[in-house]
Design an enzyme around this catalytic site. Structure first.
Site, PDB file in Angstrom:
ATOM      1  N   GLY A  76      26.525   6.940  23.982  1.00  0.00           N
ATOM      2  CA  GLY A  76      27.863   6.812  24.550  1.00  0.00           C
ATOM      3  C   GLY A  76      28.676   5.674  23.973  1.00  0.00           C
ATOM      4  O   GLY A  76      29.798   5.430  24.408  1.00  0.00           O
TER       5      GLY A  76
ATOM      6  N   GLU B  86      28.301  15.170  24.747  1.00  0.00           N
ATOM      7  CA  GLU B  86      26.992  15.144  24.079  1.00  0.00           C
ATOM      8  C   GLU B  86      25.907  15.692  25.015  1.00  0.00           C
ATOM      9  O   GLU B  86      25.037  16.450  24.601  1.00  0.00           O
ATOM     10  CB  GLU B  86      26.662  13.716  23.640  1.00  0.00           C
ATOM     11  CG  GLU B  86      27.547  13.252  22.487  1.00  0.00           C
ATOM     12  CD  GLU B  86      27.419  11.779  22.148  1.00  0.00           C
ATOM     13  OE1 GLU B  86      26.719  11.044  22.862  1.00  0.00           O
ATOM     14  OE2 GLU B  86      28.037  11.359  21.153  1.00  0.00           O
TER      15      GLU B  86
ATOM     16  N   GLY C 282      23.007  11.181  16.974  1.00  0.00           N
ATOM     17  CA  GLY C 282      22.523   9.804  16.878  1.00  0.00           C
ATOM     18  C   GLY C 282      22.265   9.226  18.253  1.00  0.00           C
ATOM     19  O   GLY C 282      22.311   9.928  19.277  1.00  0.00           O
ATOM     20  N   ALA C 283      22.006   7.926  18.295  1.00  0.00           N
ATOM     21  CA  ALA C 283      21.785   7.228  19.568  1.00  0.00           C
ATOM     22  C   ALA C 283      22.130   5.760  19.378  1.00  0.00           C
ATOM     23  O   ALA C 283      22.165   5.259  18.251  1.00  0.00           O
ATOM     24  CB  ALA C 283      20.333   7.366  20.009  1.00  0.00           C
TER      25      ALA C 283
ATOM     26  N   THR D  97      26.125   8.127  11.879  1.00  0.00           N
ATOM     27  CA  THR D  97      24.913   8.766  11.352  1.00  0.00           C
ATOM     28  C   THR D  97      25.118  10.275  11.270  1.00  0.00           C
ATOM     29  O   THR D  97      24.743  10.918  10.280  1.00  0.00           O
ATOM     30  CB  THR D  97      23.683   8.424  12.228  1.00  0.00           C
ATOM     31  OG1 THR D  97      23.725   7.036  12.554  1.00  0.00           O
ATOM     32  CG2 THR D  97      22.390   8.741  11.518  1.00  0.00           C
TER      33      THR D  97
HETATM   34  C1  ABF Z   1      26.794   8.994  19.304  1.00  0.00           C
HETATM   35  O1  ABF Z   1      27.121   8.077  18.327  1.00  0.00           O
HETATM   36  C2  ABF Z   1      26.577   8.219  20.455  1.00  0.00           C
HETATM   37  O2  ABF Z   1      26.052   8.692  21.592  1.00  0.00           O
HETATM   38  C3  ABF Z   1      26.106   6.925  20.019  1.00  0.00           C
HETATM   39  O3  ABF Z   1      26.887   6.110  20.796  1.00  0.00           O
HETATM   40  C4  ABF Z   1      26.549   6.845  18.629  1.00  0.00           C
HETATM   41  C5  ABF Z   1      25.638   6.424  17.547  1.00  0.00           C
HETATM   42  O4  ABF Z   1      26.498   6.125  16.516  1.00  0.00           O
HETATM   43  P1  ABF Z   1      26.104   5.646  15.095  1.00  0.00           P
HETATM   44  O5  ABF Z   1      25.366   6.767  14.469  1.00  0.00           O
HETATM   45  O6  ABF Z   1      27.443   5.404  14.484  1.00  0.00           O
HETATM   46  O7  ABF Z   1      25.314   4.398  15.271  1.00  0.00           O
HETATM   47  O8  ABF Z   1      25.742   9.776  18.944  1.00  0.00           O
END
Ligand code: ABF
Length: 218
Positions: A95, A103, A82-83, A31
Site C-alpha cells: 500500500g 491490489e 510487489g510489496a 518492481t
Molecule cells: C505495490 O507497490 C504496493 O503494494 C507496494 O506498496 C509497492 C511496492 O513498490 P516498489 O516495487 O516500487 O517497491 O505493489
C-alpha cells in the site's frame, strides 16, 4: 547490483509464471513496472491483464498489452505484484503506492500470488514499514485513536486521495506478530476500507532479488 537491477531481475523472473494466452493479474510499483517491461519485450501474447491501478493500466496500454476489467474475469491463475515488506511465511505489508484496495481485490481473484521484491523487503516481522490503511475520510480520526490505544501512531498521508476517493493512514510503531489475526481485526473497524496487511491473500511464491541472483521462497 543496484536495487533497480535487482527489481529488473525479479521482474524478468516472473515471466516464468506467465503462460501464453492466459489472463494475468498485474500489480503496481517500480518492481511491477520492470515486470510489465519484461512482458512487453518477451513478445509473449497474453489474453489480457487485470490491473490494480491506473498507473499500471496506462503503462501496459502504452506497450500494447490488453487490459481487462476485474469484473470481466472469473478468476486468474496468478497475480504478480510487489510489496513493501514480506516475511518468511509470505505475509506482506502493501500500500506504499496507495493502491492496496484494488491490489487486494485482484489478489483475491488469483490462485497464486507471486510476489516480486528485492531483498531489502524481506523482514522477520512485519511493521517496520509504516502500515498503510485506506479509510473513509470521516472515520480517520477515530481509527487513528484506535491505533494510538495499541501504542502506534497513525498519520494521514497528506494530499493523497486514493483511486476509490478515500484517504490513507500510515501507521508507525507496530510489530505485527500475528498478521492474519491483525488483518481480520483491523478490517472490522468501522470506516476501514482496507488494511495493508496481506495475510489472507499472502504470497504463495516470492521471487526475491539478491546479490546471488533470484531466490524463490515458497
Ligand atoms: C505495490 O507497490 C504496493 O503494494 C507496494 O506498496 C509497492 C511496492 O513498490 P516498489 O516495487 O516500487 O517497491 O505493489
Amino acid at each position: 547490483m543496484t536495487q533497480d537491477e535487482l527489481k529488473a531481475l525479479v521482474g524478468q523472473a516472473a515471466m516464468a509464471y506467465v503462460q501464453e494466452g492466459a489472463i494475468v493479474g498485474v500489480g503496481t510499483g517500480s518492481t511491477v513496472d520492470k515486470f510489465i517491461d519484461a512482458l512487453a519485450a518477451s513478445g509473449r501474447k497474453i489474453a489480457g491483464a487485470v490491473s490494480s491501478s491506473v498507473r499500471s493500466t496506462e503503462r501496459m496500454k502504452a506497450l500494447g498489452i490488453p487490459v481487462l476489467e476485474a469484473a470481466e474475469v472469473k478468476g486468474l491463475k496468478v497475480y504478480i505484484d510487489g510489496a513493501d515488506e514480506i516475511d518468511h511465511q509470505g505475509h506482506m505489508v502493501k500500500g506504499g503506492g496507495a493502491a492496496l484496495t484494488r491490489e487486494k481485490i485482484v489478489a483475491d481473484l488469483a490462485e497464486t500470488f507471486v510476489c516480486i521484491a528485492d531483498e531489502s523487503k524481506l523482514v522477520p516481522t512485519l511493521g517496520k514499514f509504516p502500515l498503510p490503511v485506506e479509510v473513509i475520510p470521516m472515520a480517520a480520526a477515530q481509527i487513528a485513536r484506535r491505533f494510538a490505544a495499541m501504542g502506534a501512531e497513525a498519520q494521514l498521508r497528506a494530499g493523497v486521495v486514493t483511486d476509490n476517493g478515500c484517504h490513507i493512514l500510515d501507521v508507525r510503531g507496530l510489530s505485527i506478530t500475528d498478521p492474519a489475526a491483525f488483518e481480520a481485526d483491523v478490517n472490522q473497524w468501522p470506516g476501514v476500507v482496507t488494511v495493508g496487511v496481506f495475510a489472507r491473500n499472502k504470497a504463495g511464491v516470492c521471487l526475491l532479488g539478491t546479490a546471488e541472483g533470484v531466490k524463490t521462497l515458497t
